[in-house]
Structure formats: C-alpha cells, structure tokens
Design an enzyme around this catalytic site. Structure first.
Site, PDB file in Angstrom:
ATOM      1  N   GLY A   1       0.848  -1.192   0.000  1.00 25.67           N
ATOM      2  CA  GLY A   1       0.000   0.000   0.000  1.00 25.67           C
ATOM      3  C   GLY A   1       0.880   1.237   0.000  1.00 25.67           C
ATOM      4  CG  MET A   2       3.373   1.883  -3.030  1.00 23.73           C
ATOM      5  SD  MET A   2       4.831   1.698  -1.977  1.00 23.73           S
ATOM      6  CE  MET A   2       5.820   3.102  -2.518  1.00 23.73           C
TER       7      MET A   2
ATOM      8  CB  VAL B   1       9.126   8.366   4.870  1.00 22.49           C
ATOM      9  CG1 VAL B   1       8.599   8.361   6.307  1.00 22.49           C
ATOM     10  CG2 VAL B   1      10.571   7.868   4.815  1.00 22.49           C
TER      11      VAL B   1
ATOM     12  CG  MET C   1      -5.711   1.886  -1.472  1.00 25.02           C
ATOM     13  SD  MET C   1      -6.001   1.348   0.247  1.00 25.02           S
ATOM     14  CE  MET C   1      -4.431   1.754   1.000  1.00 25.02           C
TER      15      MET C   1
ATOM     16  CB  CYS D   1      -9.846   3.830   7.463  1.00 28.54           C
ATOM     17  SG  CYS D   1      -9.019   3.936   5.880  1.00 28.54           S
TER      18      CYS D   1
ATOM     19  CB  CYS E   1      -7.925   7.500   8.052  1.00 26.62           C
ATOM     20  SG  CYS E   1      -7.505   6.191   6.952  1.00 26.62           S
TER      21      CYS E   1
END
Length: 374
Positions: free
Chosen positions: A12-13, A17, A38, A103, A207
């Site tokens: 999950g990018m 960092v 996402m 989330c 989030c």
C-alpha cells in the site's frame, strides 16, 4: 535468491516515507514487489489541504526509483459507505469515533486485500504500519498456532491500537517491514536510497481526509447546534458551537478560560459530560474532578485477533486512546458481544465511541468500542 522470490507482495503506497521504505525492504528480502495507491476520498472542493495528487506523484516517483509497478485504485465509494457514514452517525449520537480504525478494517485490510488477491494475484499485502507479527512454523500452524500481532518496535510510533480489528487470517497475509525498525532508522534508509519521501513529514488528521480544519469539515456534513456550557450545578458559563466538536476530557477550545468557579476556583476547565437531551456541555474544573474519572468501562463490537472470545476474567492492560500508557485492568466477559473492564486505578477521560484495545505484554489481543464508562 531467497525463498521469497516466487512470492508477490502488494504494498500500500501512500506517498509517505513508511510505505516507501517498506517497499524497498521487501525488495531487498527478495519478494516480487508491486505498489498499489488507494484514493479513498473524492474532493468536492478546491481547498489547499487535499494532498492526494501530490501523494500519488510521490508514490509514483518512489516506485520508479525502485523499478516497481504502481497500480491505482479508487475506494471512495467503499470508504463513504463503510467508514464515513458510520463516522457521521457516531458524531450525531454524541460519541467520538475513530475513523482510522474503521478505515484499516474496511479499506486497507479488506477492500485492499480483496483487490490484491482477486486482481493482482498477491501472496501477501504490506503496509507501512509500525506493528510486528509472529511467523508460526508449518508444524505450529498444523497444530493450530495462529499468527499474532505485536506492538511495533518503536514504542513512540506503535500503531497496533489502530489495527486491533485484524483477524489472525488477515495478519497471516500481511507484512509490516518498518514495524521492526525505529522511525529515525526508516528515514535514514530512505535518505540513503535517495527516496523522494525521506524528509516528507508524517501525515496527521483523519485517515484519507487529510489535515483539513476539522470543525469546518464536519460542519459541511452535520448541522451544528449551538447550546449552553454549564457547570455541574447548572450555572451557564458559556456557549458551545455544537456537542460534536467536543470530546470528554478536552481542555482547549471551550473559550471559557478565566471564568472562575465556585469559591473563586481558577483551575482550568475540562469537558466533563455531554447532555444530549438538553444539548448542554457540562464543564468541570481541574483534571482530578470526579466527573472525569472512571473505574472502568463497558465495551461492545468486540474483535479478538485470534477470533476467540474471552470466556473468563483476564488480567491484562488496556489503552483507551492512542499513545496512552498501558492501564492495568481486568476484563470480565458479559457475553460474546460485551465485556466489562475494571481498571486497577481510576482513569480520566474514558470516551464512548473510542476503542479500548487490550494487550498481554507485546501481544495485541484485540478490543472493542467503548459504550459507557463506569
């Protein structure tokens, strides 16, 4: 080549960092790594505080640097239906929900995992969360041993509180590379590898909604109902703009500083209670006021990581909010859906709608939603 070379991991990018370094570390461990960005919120305004485009650009730059493919997916409908509507309903009910926990449950470790499975044929997913997990051997698994979720090595960054709704099956499919590191080390690795996110500041705020002004944002979806701020004795000492903007134990933002209590008391004021029927905020003086203290709590909507309800009283520790010092307590099961928790010492600002998360030493057992304080 390691045994991992045939295993595909979808990371999950986020454009931050932690996920950047997670992707790099997994690559170093020999996995086939791909990224998935996402988008979980549709902007309906042009305010400067939404950073989705910038985050996507940073995620793409990191993936380009590492030589991995970046997929994108829009989960905005799922986020609205499964996270945001619940969030609004809880605020309407005068409670203080934690959308990040929901989330993680509904989006990052459900919708994301399903997409990674069904479309990208993943063996594992990975996130940049500061948690660790155990890796039972094949023999242990055959004997019914399940993977456990552990606190992150960096106690200042540990995020197990936000992940207590994961099941052992989800933990088994998830990797958390930075959970084994401390934050300065993560930034050092990013710097050494020339990743664009090395100095990017950590995100805060709700989030996926970002660092927008919370009262302004909430006011777009829920009509505010101003009302009185009163002392426990019923004296009106100010006005609030809406109960939803306040949480138990809150000190800032009451705008009654300098107001003296009975007998000239000049102690600071805190939110002691929310009277929904009268739309009144009850303010008390001093953080040791009895209205702020609880002997324990009742919790429901329980999730145990190993999916096994607690059947007998259990001594452990609990956090009733993120970054809180562990509170020694006893869990007393009421039934499979409800528990009573008694603290060893009274605690302040236990807040309905927030999560109570339980630990045995390093192991996160699971938790539930606080229904009421006792």
């Amino acid at each position: 080549m390691s045994d991992n070379s045939q295993k595909k991991v979808i990371v999950g990018m986020s454009g931050g960092v932690d996920s950047s370094v997670s992707a790099y570390l997994l690559q170093q461990q020999g996995y086939q790594v791909e990224g998935l960005f996402m988008k979980n919120w549709e902007e309906d305004d042009n305010e400067e505080y939404c950073t989705a485009a910038e985050d996507l650009a940073d995620a793409q730059a990191v993936c380009d640097k590492l030589g991995i493919h970046l997929h994108t997916i829009n989960f905005a409908a799922e986020y609205w239906d499964n996270v945001f509507e619940y969030f609004l309903e809880e605020y309407k009910a005068g409670r203080t929900p934690n959308p990040d926990i929901l989330c993680n449950k509904e989006i990052k470790f459900k919708a994301f995992l399903e997409f990674a499975d069904e479309v990208l044929d993943a063996d594992f997913i990975a996130m940049g969360h500061y948690v660790r997990r155990t890796f039972p051997t094949a023999e242990e698994i055959a004997n019914g041993v399940k993977p456990q979720m552990l606190r992150g090595l960096d106690s200042n960054k540990d995020q197990s509180y936000f992940l207590y709704t994961l099941s052992s099956e989800q933990v088994a499919r998830s990797l958390f590379p930075v959970g084994e590191l401390e934050k300065p080390e993560v930034r050092r690795i990013a710097e050494e590898q020339g990743l664009i996110t090395a100095k990017k500041k950590d995100s805060t705020g709700i989030c996926f909604i970002g660092e927008r002004k919370f009262t302004e944002f909430l006011g777009k979806y829920l009509p505010a109902q101003p009302g009185n701020i009163e002392t426990p004795e019923g004296k009106v000492i100010g006005q609030h703009q809406g109960l939803m903007y306040h949480t138990l134990g809150q000190r800032k933002g009451l705008h009654i500083g300098g107001t003296k209590g009975g007998g000239g008391n000049e102690d600071p004021w805190f939110v002691g209670e929310k009277d929904l029927k009268r739309n009144v905020l009850i303010a008390v003086q001093g953080k040791d006021h009895p209205l702020l203290k609880s002997q324990g709590l009742l919790a429901s909507q329980l999730h145990w990581v190993d999916r096994t309800p607690i059947k007998a009283p259990l001594s452990c520790t609990v956090k009733t909010r993120y970054r809180q010092t562990d509170i020694p307590c006893t869990i007393i099961p009421v039934d499979d859906e409800n528990i009573k928790v008694i603290f060893d010492e009274p605690q302040i600002a236990v807040t309905p709608g927030q999560s109570a998360v339980f630990y045995l030493d390093e192991v996160c057992l699971g938790g539930g939603i606080i229904e009421e304080r006792i």
